[in-house]
Structure formats: C-alpha cells, structure tokens
Design an enzyme around this catalytic site. Sequence first.
Site, PDB file in Angstrom:
ATOM      1  N   HIS A   1       0.815  -1.221   0.000  1.00 57.83           N
ATOM      2  CA  HIS A   1       0.000   0.000   0.000  1.00 57.83           C
ATOM      3  C   HIS A   1       0.852   1.277   0.000  1.00 57.83           C
ATOM      4  CE1 HIS A   1      -0.243  -0.342   4.689  1.00 57.83           C
ATOM      5  NE2 HIS A   1       0.772   0.420   4.341  1.00 57.83           N
TER       6      HIS A   1
ATOM      7  N   HIS B   1      -1.244   6.060   8.683  1.00 57.26           N
ATOM      8  CA  HIS B   1       0.119   6.585   8.828  1.00 57.26           C
ATOM      9  C   HIS B   1       0.092   8.046   9.250  1.00 57.26           C
ATOM     10  CE1 HIS B   1       0.063   3.337   5.836  1.00 57.26           C
ATOM     11  NE2 HIS B   1       1.318   3.064   6.144  1.00 57.26           N
TER      12      HIS B   1
ATOM     13  N   HIS C   1      10.617  -4.194   4.876  1.00 62.15           N
ATOM     14  CA  HIS C   1      11.253  -2.903   4.608  1.00 62.15           C
ATOM     15  C   HIS C   1      11.533  -2.171   5.902  1.00 62.15           C
ATOM     16  CE1 HIS C   1       7.018  -1.526   4.820  1.00 62.15           C
ATOM     17  NE2 HIS C   1       7.359  -0.267   4.689  1.00 62.15           N
TER      18      HIS C   1
ATOM     19  N   GLU D   1       4.342  -4.451   9.219  1.00 56.93           N
ATOM     20  CA  GLU D   1       3.006  -4.308   8.610  1.00 56.93           C
ATOM     21  C   GLU D   1       2.441  -5.628   8.090  1.00 56.93           C
ATOM     22  OE1 GLU D   1       3.043   0.266   6.852  1.00 56.93           O
ATOM     23  OE2 GLU D   1       3.178  -1.406   5.474  1.00 56.93           O
TER      24      GLU D   1
END
Lengths: 282, 133
Positions: free
Chosen positions: A12, A59, A193, A240
Amino acid sequence: MAKIIGGITSSHIPAVGNAISNNLTQDPYWKRFFDGYGPAKEWLEKAKPDLIIVVYNDHGLNFFLDKVPTFALGCADMYENADEGWGLKPTAPFKGNAPLSWHIAESLIEQEFDICTCQEMKVDHGFVNPIRALYGDHEVWPVPAIPLAVNTVQHPVPTAARCLKLGRALGKALESYPEDLRVVIFGTGGMSHQLQGERAGIIDVEFDLECMDKIATDPEWITQFSNAEIMRRAGTEGIETIMWLVMRGALADDAKVIHKHYHAPISNTGAGVLVLENPDAM
Amino acid sequence: MNWKKHDYDDIPGTYVFDGERAHPSYALNKLLFSFNEDDNRKEFDQDPAAYCDKFNVTGKYKQAVLENDFLGMLRMGANIYFMAKMAVPRGTSVQDAGAAFQGITTAEFQQNLLDKGIGLEEKLKNRGDYWNG
Ligand SMILES: [Fe+2]
C-alpha cells in the site's frame, strides 16, 4: 448470511498511488509489479464482491499519537481520503455499510476483541492504494468498503498471533450477519522494509517468500515469532505484514491459493500479491 | 523511573518507535502532523519560529525544524511517517533520509535496493508456484 469469498494481499506504499496517478504502471520500473495484479483483478471480476473490508494501518492522517487504537473499525456511511501533507488530490470518497460495521463491532466485542468504533474515519494511502491497484481510479468506486485499521506505527503493536485471532473473529462476525452479502477482505502493507535508521533499505526476499507461502497454507507458522523477531528479519516497517494475518484468519483454513506474485524492490519494499479463495465460494 | 528494555533494542541501526521515543518527541510529532492541513503549512512558512513556539517545540527540536534537519529530527524521535509530511514537499524523500542515515548518496541507496532484486525471477521460477510474467 454474509459470505467471505476470499482475500487479497497488497502493498500500500505511497509510491504505488503516485505511479497510478502519473500513468507509470507500464514503465519498466513498475511493469512487473503492476502486471502481477492482473490475475487478482480477473479473479475480483469473477468474485464480484458486494463489499470489501480493507485491513490497513493509518500513517498519521486519521490518527495522531494522542490516541492510538490497536484495532479500529470504520462504522460510517462514507470514508474520505484527504491530503496527507503532500498536497495530492484526494480520491473520490468511499461508500461504507454502517449496519454491517456495527454488526461486526458488536460481534467482535462479544468475542472479546474490544475494537475502537469510528463514526468518522479519514482513510489514507494504506487503504486507498490497494483499492486503486486492484480496481483502477474511479469517480464513483465500484464497490463499498469498510476500513479496519491496525496500529503498526507506535509500539506496542499487536502480535501476529493476535491479528490471526482477530481475523478468525471477523470471519465469525461476517458469518453471523443475516443479510446475503459477498465479501472480499484485503490484507495490506509490508512486506519487508525499513525506512529509518542505519539499517534503512533492508529487504529480506527469503523471509518474504516464506511468509507468503506460510500465510497461504499454514498461517500459524508466523505466530511463533515475536514482533521483535519479525522486525529483526523484515525491518521495522516490515511489521506491517502482520495485517495480512487478519485477512487470513477470516478465511477457511483450506482456502485455495489462486494467485501468488512477489516483486522486489518496489520503492523500499518487497511486495506480495496473494489471492486466496474460500472453498465453495465461487 | 526508567524505560524498560525490549528484545528489539539490540537490532543494529534501528530505532523502534515506542513509548520511549514517542514520549519526548510528542510535541515535534504534533507539529509535523499539523502539516496535513494546507493552512497550517502556510502559517508555518510565514513564521517557522513562531509556529514552533505555538506547538511548544523548543531547544534542539526547534533548531532541527528551523534548519530542515530531517535526519536530526528522526534521531530525536520524530516518527518517519510524520517527518515525511514536512520533508517530502521540501524535496527530501524517505529514501534521501535513509541514505543520510548511512552517509551514502540517494543513488547509492537506490542501487542497494535494486541489488536486492537480483536473481529474483530465477528464484521464483525455482519455487514454481509464483506468477512470473
Ligand atoms: Fe504502510
């Protein structure tokens, strides 16, 4: 009775939205990434869900750090996208389904998932970009959507095991909804990541592929890991990927793998598209 | 009163955004969060120091904001997602910040990422059940 047809995972990251906005999806850098969505789009067309539930993390659009719900469910008629600070044009708003949201909230809380209910909820790139990648851009979105936000930003964040259990409770909640409704669940974010620190830029392809294989066929496997262990392998933002477990838990244990696609790197991340279909759903 | 230790504390080059980091940087992150609103961005641009005062962002935090010192902000506990709201419109991408952490150029940082994909299609072919174009 609401019926869960299946689930899809998707990255996303903001760059995905920018690539769509700037018509770069067939650019050499992006082509393999976006082409991997082809079979997922085809499956979605056949599955024809009446509604999608998007599991994602905010976020810093809807939630600031003053209040950080571990799990939060949109319980409104409409969800708006908005400027996240970069001045980008917001997408069209998303139609929800308030009666279903409230049913889910009641059922989850009965099942001891004390979820935060939100009658206003702005949805950020985490929610919007998987929908854009799978449906393309629309002035009126072709399918209503309910946001389910998981805190993966400020620790403590829930464990993978907890996310899997939430998914199972979500599955029960949907099964007990009296109206006929075909539902697809999106698990978004990840994969490995890390954006900050001297270790920024790590991608662990082997771990990502193992996660994809196991989440498809043996999701309990990932519950052996603490969040610290997942971050050690997959990076701080790689945490995530635990949101995929919410999707996975809502599906049958023997859900069929329809499509599996992995690409790395895309921007800073490894990116996986997994399409799972419930038995007898189609 | 001490912050408790965590299993993730010894992951090298990594600053997990937990209470210990989020607590002292709260005012800074609140200022960064405010940049979601265009009116706030304009107000900041007119008088950055006054804007810091309004958010009670002081001392080294204020200095980092006034100097566009994004790396400094991150080291002091700014959350990467909130920091990006200020940095990206000012031409500093998240990848630029990652490169700065390592003291390499953004081009080198991006090349390191691309290197992670070397041999990927072969790897997937060997696994067999992946879509591969
Ligand atoms: Fe994210």
